[in-house]
Design an enzyme around this catalytic site. Structure first.
Site, PDB file in Angstrom:
ATOM      1  N   ASP A 210      47.120  85.346 136.089  1.00 18.36           N
ATOM      2  CA  ASP A 210      46.713  84.156 136.836  1.00 18.36           C
ATOM      3  C   ASP A 210      45.518  83.509 136.133  1.00 18.36           C
ATOM      4  O   ASP A 210      44.591  84.203 135.680  1.00 18.36           O
ATOM      5  CB  ASP A 210      46.327  84.544 138.267  1.00 18.36           C
ATOM      6  CG  ASP A 210      46.173  83.321 139.162  1.00 18.36           C
ATOM      7  OD1 ASP A 210      47.185  82.881 139.724  1.00 18.36           O
ATOM      8  OD2 ASP A 210      45.042  82.822 139.293  1.00 18.36           O
ATOM      9  N   ASN A 218      41.559  71.603 138.048  1.00 22.48           N
ATOM     10  CA  ASN A 218      42.342  70.493 138.591  1.00 22.48           C
ATOM     11  C   ASN A 218      41.460  69.473 139.292  1.00 22.48           C
ATOM     12  O   ASN A 218      41.611  68.258 139.131  1.00 22.48           O
ATOM     13  CB  ASN A 218      43.385  71.030 139.576  1.00 22.48           C
ATOM     14  CG  ASN A 218      44.788  71.054 138.979  1.00 22.48           C
ATOM     15  OD1 ASN A 218      45.032  70.506 137.916  1.00 22.48           O
ATOM     16  ND2 ASN A 218      45.707  71.682 139.666  1.00 22.48           N
ATOM     17  N   HIS A 223      45.161  66.565 137.465  1.00 23.84           N
ATOM     18  CA  HIS A 223      46.375  67.365 137.311  1.00 23.84           C
ATOM     19  C   HIS A 223      46.951  67.301 135.902  1.00 23.84           C
ATOM     20  O   HIS A 223      47.587  68.258 135.452  1.00 23.84           O
ATOM     21  CB  HIS A 223      47.433  66.918 138.323  1.00 23.84           C
ATOM     22  CG  HIS A 223      47.083  67.277 139.739  1.00 23.84           C
ATOM     23  ND1 HIS A 223      47.246  68.548 140.233  1.00 23.84           N
ATOM     24  CD2 HIS A 223      46.570  66.556 140.761  1.00 23.84           C
ATOM     25  CE1 HIS A 223      46.864  68.594 141.498  1.00 23.84           C
ATOM     26  NE2 HIS A 223      46.448  67.386 141.842  1.00 23.84           N
ATOM     27  N   ASP A 227      47.880  70.531 133.846  1.00 18.67           N
ATOM     28  CA  ASP A 227      49.177  70.860 133.253  1.00 18.67           C
ATOM     29  C   ASP A 227      49.039  71.274 131.795  1.00 18.67           C
ATOM     30  O   ASP A 227      49.755  72.172 131.317  1.00 18.67           O
ATOM     31  CB  ASP A 227      50.117  69.651 133.359  1.00 18.67           C
ATOM     32  CG  ASP A 227      50.669  69.458 134.759  1.00 18.67           C
ATOM     33  OD1 ASP A 227      50.491  70.366 135.600  1.00 18.67           O
ATOM     34  OD2 ASP A 227      51.272  68.403 135.020  1.00 18.67           O
ATOM     35  N   GLU A 253      49.942  78.356 138.723  1.00 18.90           N
ATOM     36  CA  GLU A 253      49.144  78.837 137.593  1.00 18.90           C
ATOM     37  C   GLU A 253      49.307  80.343 137.406  1.00 18.90           C
ATOM     38  O   GLU A 253      48.500  80.992 136.763  1.00 18.90           O
ATOM     39  CB  GLU A 253      47.655  78.495 137.811  1.00 18.90           C
ATOM     40  CG  GLU A 253      46.959  79.283 138.889  1.00 18.90           C
ATOM     41  CD  GLU A 253      47.166  78.746 140.298  1.00 18.90           C
ATOM     42  OE1 GLU A 253      46.405  79.155 141.183  1.00 18.90           O
ATOM     43  OE2 GLU A 253      48.077  77.925 140.523  1.00 18.90           O
TER      44      GLU A 253
END
Length: 336
Positions: A210, A218, A223, A227, A253
């Site tokens: 993770d 974010n 975003h 990404d 994630e």
């Protein structure tokens, strides 16, 4: 026709408003998939979806478009049609008719040959001229059948080629729907297919990974940058996978490595290698030329125990992962 009552309409409006509130809370755009999942959560009747939602939110995980798309595919979407069987059956039909024509082709030729010889014999025998037009008509009809048969064979050959092309296209689509479009890693559907092949033949090992403090990335950078970070981390994870080690994007994630335990014996430091490579990444925003903060990951490793389900294996790896986060992040913990 089912009659919709006023209570049904009121309930639908109430669920719809709750769904809109959820989308606003999650800060995700309105789309058919996002709204559909939110609406089902608002209704509260899909137990599997609710369980996944509660498990996700209990760990304060980010709910994004990817997460909602996964839930829609896993808990709401009806099973996909069996394209492989469809194509297989179609191929059998085309091949069968083609084979039948091939086997009949010789008999038609033989029939035409016999008919032509018969006409010559009739002519030589000086049988009444009134019979010849009838025989000539039969000969013309037979030649028409032969011509039509040739046309049909050519059309079938083309259909066979088009069927083959369609099969290739469906296979490409099938491969695409097993992979996450952002990272190129397997998605849950791809994972399910892999598990069907190996789960009953060998004990597995799972590494849950993770990205640390991803929500803050974010929130601060947006975003799009989020990404990019996910894709870059996935690139490091992909480099550690091979034919026997499968890399999966398991959540927004969150990632999984799944492998036979024998493979882990060959690469015991696979989780640590990924953690180290990610921590050494240097990321810069192309738009602003601003250096992004150091990206790190936490990981949990678990070996499958005797008679343990894959779901329980992942849960233990996840527990080890959160032990790594609670211990300070950017580290690997091993499940007991």
């Amino acid at each position: 026709m089912k009659i919709v009552s006023r209570d049904d309409i009121k309930s639908a409006k109430r669920y719809g408003q709750v769904a809109l509130d959820l989308l606003d809370t999650w800060n995700v755009p309105m789309s058919p998939i996002n709204y559909g999942v939110a609406y089902e959560i608002a209704k509260g009747k899909n137990k599997s979806l609710l369980a996944a939602y509660k498990a996700h939110t209990s760990k304060n995980k980010l709910i994004d478009c990817f997460c909602l798309e996964q839930w829609q595919s896993q808990y709401l979407q009806s099973p996909a049609p069996q394209n492989d069987k469809l194509i297989s059956d179609l191929e059998k039909v085309v091949a069968g008719v083609h084979e039948q024509l091939e086997s009949n082709d010789g008999s038609v030729d033989k029939y035409l040959e016999q008919l032509t010889d018969g006409i010559e014999q009739i002519k030589q025998a000086n049988i009444g001229d009134e019979l010849l037009p009838v025989v000539d008509s039969l000969l013309s009809a037979s030649r028409l059948i032969k011509w039509q048969q040739k046309e049909l064979k050519e059309q079938l050959a083309q259909s066979k080629n088009e069927t083959s092309q369609l099969k290739d296209k469906l296979e490409q689509i099938e491969q695409q729907i097993k992979k996450d479009p952002l990272t190129g890693l397997l998605n849950r559907r791809g994972l399910d297919e892999y598990l069907q092949k190996v789960q009953d033949t060998t004990p597995l090992l799972t590494v849950a990974i993770d990205i640390d403090r991803f929500k803050s990335i974010n929130d601060q950078y947006g975003h799009l940058i989020g990404d990019i970070v996910i894709a870059k981390v996935a690139e490091q994870i992909r480099q550690s996978s091979n034919t026997n080690i499968k890399a999966i994007r398991y959540g927004g994630e969150e990632f999984l490595l799944v492998m036979p335990q024998s493979e882990f014996n060959r690469y015991p430091l696979v989780a640590e290698d990924i953690r180290k490579k990610v921590s050494e990444m240097k990321l810069v925003s192309k738009k602003s030329q601003q250096k992004l903060p150091a990206i790190t990951v936490s990981a949990g490793v678990a070996r499958q125990q005797k008679d343990e389900s894959f779901e329980d294996l992942v849960a233990r790896a996840d527990t080890a992962l959160y032990a790594a986060k609670n211990a300070g992040r950017n580290q690997v913990q091993y499940a007991k």
